[in-house]
Design a protein around this motif. Sequence first.
Motif, PDB file in Angstrom:
ATOM      1  N   ALA A 109      -2.686 -13.724   4.549  1.00 50.77           N
ATOM      2  CA  ALA A 109      -3.605 -14.813   4.911  1.00 50.77           C
ATOM      3  C   ALA A 109      -4.994 -14.280   5.233  1.00 50.77           C
ATOM      4  O   ALA A 109      -5.153 -13.151   5.720  1.00 50.77           O
ATOM      5  CB  ALA A 109      -3.060 -15.572   6.112  1.00 50.77           C
ATOM      6  N   ARG A 110      -5.994 -15.107   4.992  1.00 56.03           N
ATOM      7  CA  ARG A 110      -7.383 -14.815   5.326  1.00 56.03           C
ATOM      8  C   ARG A 110      -7.742 -15.557   6.615  1.00 56.03           C
ATOM      9  O   ARG A 110      -7.486 -16.759   6.728  1.00 56.03           O
ATOM     10  CB  ARG A 110      -8.307 -15.248   4.182  1.00 56.03           C
ATOM     11  CG  ARG A 110      -7.963 -14.569   2.848  1.00 56.03           C
ATOM     12  CD  ARG A 110      -8.793 -15.116   1.709  1.00 56.03           C
ATOM     13  NE  ARG A 110      -8.669 -16.558   1.550  1.00 56.03           N
ATOM     14  CZ  ARG A 110      -7.639 -17.164   0.971  1.00 56.03           C
ATOM     15  NH1 ARG A 110      -6.611 -16.458   0.497  1.00 56.03           N
ATOM     16  NH2 ARG A 110      -7.602 -18.480   0.870  1.00 56.03           N
ATOM     17  N   VAL A 129      -9.389 -20.301  11.530  1.00 54.84           N
ATOM     18  CA  VAL A 129      -8.778 -20.879  10.343  1.00 54.84           C
ATOM     19  C   VAL A 129      -7.930 -19.799   9.683  1.00 54.84           C
ATOM     20  O   VAL A 129      -8.422 -18.694   9.414  1.00 54.84           O
ATOM     21  CB  VAL A 129      -9.829 -21.426   9.358  1.00 54.84           C
ATOM     22  CG1 VAL A 129      -9.155 -21.955   8.090  1.00 54.84           C
ATOM     23  CG2 VAL A 129     -10.665 -22.521  10.013  1.00 54.84           C
ATOM     24  N   ILE A 130      -6.652 -20.112   9.439  1.00 55.49           N
ATOM     25  CA  ILE A 130      -5.733 -19.213   8.756  1.00 55.49           C
ATOM     26  C   ILE A 130      -5.443 -19.824   7.394  1.00 55.49           C
ATOM     27  O   ILE A 130      -4.832 -20.892   7.304  1.00 55.49           O
ATOM     28  CB  ILE A 130      -4.437 -19.027   9.563  1.00 55.49           C
ATOM     29  CG1 ILE A 130      -4.762 -18.498  10.968  1.00 55.49           C
ATOM     30  CG2 ILE A 130      -3.477 -18.091   8.846  1.00 55.49           C
ATOM     31  CD1 ILE A 130      -3.560 -18.412  11.895  1.00 55.49           C
ATOM     32  N   ALA A 131      -5.909 -19.178   6.344  1.00 58.80           N
ATOM     33  CA  ALA A 131      -5.798 -19.734   4.992  1.00 58.80           C
ATOM     34  C   ALA A 131      -4.899 -18.863   4.122  1.00 58.80           C
ATOM     35  O   ALA A 131      -5.067 -17.643   4.059  1.00 58.80           O
ATOM     36  CB  ALA A 131      -7.176 -19.855   4.354  1.00 58.80           C
ATOM     37  N   GLY A 132      -3.955 -19.512   3.442  1.00 55.91           N
ATOM     38  CA  GLY A 132      -3.073 -18.803   2.519  1.00 55.91           C
ATOM     39  C   GLY A 132      -1.996 -18.021   3.239  1.00 55.91           C
ATOM     40  O   GLY A 132      -1.583 -18.341   4.351  1.00 55.91           O
ATOM     41  N   GLY A 133      -1.513 -16.981   2.573  1.00 53.96           N
ATOM     42  CA  GLY A 133      -0.474 -16.140   3.131  1.00 53.96           C
ATOM     43  C   GLY A 133       0.918 -16.602   2.767  1.00 53.96           C
ATOM     44  O   GLY A 133       1.113 -17.610   2.075  1.00 53.96           O
ATOM     45  N   GLU A 134       1.894 -15.855   3.263  1.00 54.63           N
ATOM     46  CA  GLU A 134       3.285 -16.165   2.961  1.00 54.63           C
ATOM     47  C   GLU A 134       4.176 -15.591   4.051  1.00 54.63           C
ATOM     48  O   GLU A 134       3.953 -14.482   4.540  1.00 54.63           O
ATOM     49  CB  GLU A 134       3.682 -15.583   1.607  1.00 54.63           C
ATOM     50  CG  GLU A 134       5.023 -16.058   1.097  1.00 54.63           C
ATOM     51  CD  GLU A 134       5.269 -15.624  -0.334  1.00 54.63           C
ATOM     52  OE1 GLU A 134       6.324 -16.007  -0.878  1.00 54.63           O
ATOM     53  OE2 GLU A 134       4.421 -14.896  -0.895  1.00 54.63           O
ATOM     54  N   GLY A 135       5.164 -16.366   4.483  1.00 58.56           N
ATOM     55  CA  GLY A 135       6.099 -15.917   5.506  1.00 58.56           C
ATOM     56  C   GLY A 135       5.890 -16.642   6.819  1.00 58.56           C
ATOM     57  O   GLY A 135       4.997 -17.484   6.972  1.00 58.56           O
ATOM     58  N   GLU A 302      -1.329 -21.923  -0.580  1.00 59.97           N
ATOM     59  CA  GLU A 302      -2.357 -22.962  -0.628  1.00 59.97           C
ATOM     60  C   GLU A 302      -2.570 -23.620   0.738  1.00 59.97           C
ATOM     61  O   GLU A 302      -3.316 -24.599   0.862  1.00 59.97           O
ATOM     62  CB  GLU A 302      -1.960 -24.036  -1.642  1.00 59.97           C
ATOM     63  CG  GLU A 302      -0.780 -24.907  -1.261  1.00 59.97           C
ATOM     64  CD  GLU A 302       0.567 -24.228  -1.460  1.00 59.97           C
ATOM     65  OE1 GLU A 302       1.595 -24.904  -1.251  1.00 59.97           O
ATOM     66  OE2 GLU A 302       0.597 -23.031  -1.819  1.00 59.97           O
ATOM     67  N   GLY A 303      -1.926 -23.078   1.779  1.00 64.40           N
ATOM     68  CA  GLY A 303      -1.979 -23.711   3.093  1.00 64.40           C
ATOM     69  C   GLY A 303      -3.233 -23.361   3.879  1.00 64.40           C
ATOM     70  O   GLY A 303      -3.947 -22.395   3.586  1.00 64.40           O
ATOM     71  N   ARG A 304      -3.484 -24.170   4.948  1.00 64.14           N
ATOM     72  CA  ARG A 304      -4.647 -23.950   5.816  1.00 64.14           C
ATOM     73  C   ARG A 304      -4.297 -24.459   7.214  1.00 64.14           C
ATOM     74  O   ARG A 304      -3.952 -25.634   7.376  1.00 64.14           O
ATOM     75  CB  ARG A 304      -5.857 -24.696   5.263  1.00 64.14           C
ATOM     76  CG  ARG A 304      -7.182 -24.403   5.964  1.00 64.14           C
ATOM     77  CD  ARG A 304      -8.313 -24.995   5.141  1.00 64.14           C
ATOM     78  NE  ARG A 304      -9.625 -24.751   5.720  1.00 64.14           N
ATOM     79  CZ  ARG A 304     -10.274 -25.612   6.498  1.00 64.14           C
ATOM     80  NH1 ARG A 304      -9.722 -26.799   6.772  1.00 64.14           N
ATOM     81  NH2 ARG A 304     -11.455 -25.323   6.986  1.00 64.14           N
TER      82      ARG A 304
END
Length: 354
Positions: A109-110, A129-135, A302-304
């Motif tokens: 995540a960014r 803001v936490i954008a993207g990532g996985e888990g 694609e999350g935020r």
Amino acid sequence: MERWLRLRAGPLALAFDPEVGNIRRFTVDGREIFHTAHWVGTPAAEAAGSVIDAHLAGDFLAAPFGTSDLVSDPPHGWSANSRWHPVVRAEDGACAVMRLALEREVMGARLTKELRFCQGHPVLYQRHVIAGGEGGLTFAHHPMFRVSPGDHIAYSPKRAAVTNDPLEPAHVLAPWARSEDVTRFPSVSGGTVDLTHYPRESGHEDFITLIEADSGGIGWTAVSRAAQGDIVVVLKDSRVMPVTMLWVSNGGRGYAPWEGRHDGVLGIEDGCAAGAEGHRAALGNNAVAREGVASSVSLRPEGRLILRHAIAVLDRPEGWRGAAGVRVGADRLTVEGIGGGSLAVPFDGTYFSV
């Protein structure tokens, strides 16, 4: 050349350390709001077991929270141990704002950070803001404050308070205990501890997780500090931060660089985590999840996710016994006093509803 980034708006000032993502100082009328450990900036810091402990001060975002048993990030994550790149820094005399981006990813995540405050408006607004990532990610804010024995601590309504394994052999709260009454939490001695007052006796280290009763509103903690003559109100968006973890660092660590001298410190750690159970436990069955609230967030490419947090500072009047309640209005933050009376300061009432 100084490495800190600074902001000022009238009597409000902030210093940020971009190398480790730490708000090193926040002052109101020259009064220090945050705590700084006695070893920071001295040779004794070399004895610290981690980067974050060597620079222990102020406030930072921990992501993942604590020491992860799922990823190889350092304690409290890269968000608290690596560089944040400044994107915007602006002042016009009346207001100040700083926006930064974490140079490393957290579980893919960014992360971005925004700090802002205005003259005549003694509130530090902080947004991540936490954008993207996985888990599955855990996280928490980590502001630390100097307090005095007996200082009053008030909370928004909680459904329960729970403990896990103790941080240190010297502790007063019973491990793996639960209470719905924050004035009567089980102690190791067989009695109870009132969590609405900072302990009067030092020589212990404790950690406890408070679980929000209303996980869809604004959660808050109000600390009435006698020595500093103020009331510090820490506010959070409990939709994404359903727990408040209290770190009572009160002289219970006798080894370097703590040396038994790190006492009278309260960490108010608002976030989404399983307390001290760990990162892996936070993704499954744990004491927090059993109370019916989230203990982690699921990252998606694609999350935020937006984390809204604020710290307001009010002058403490003579005879003030402590806060009985906190209300956020359209343009004011009001603190109700025990036994009657109230105080108010300007506040952006739309901040938590955007």
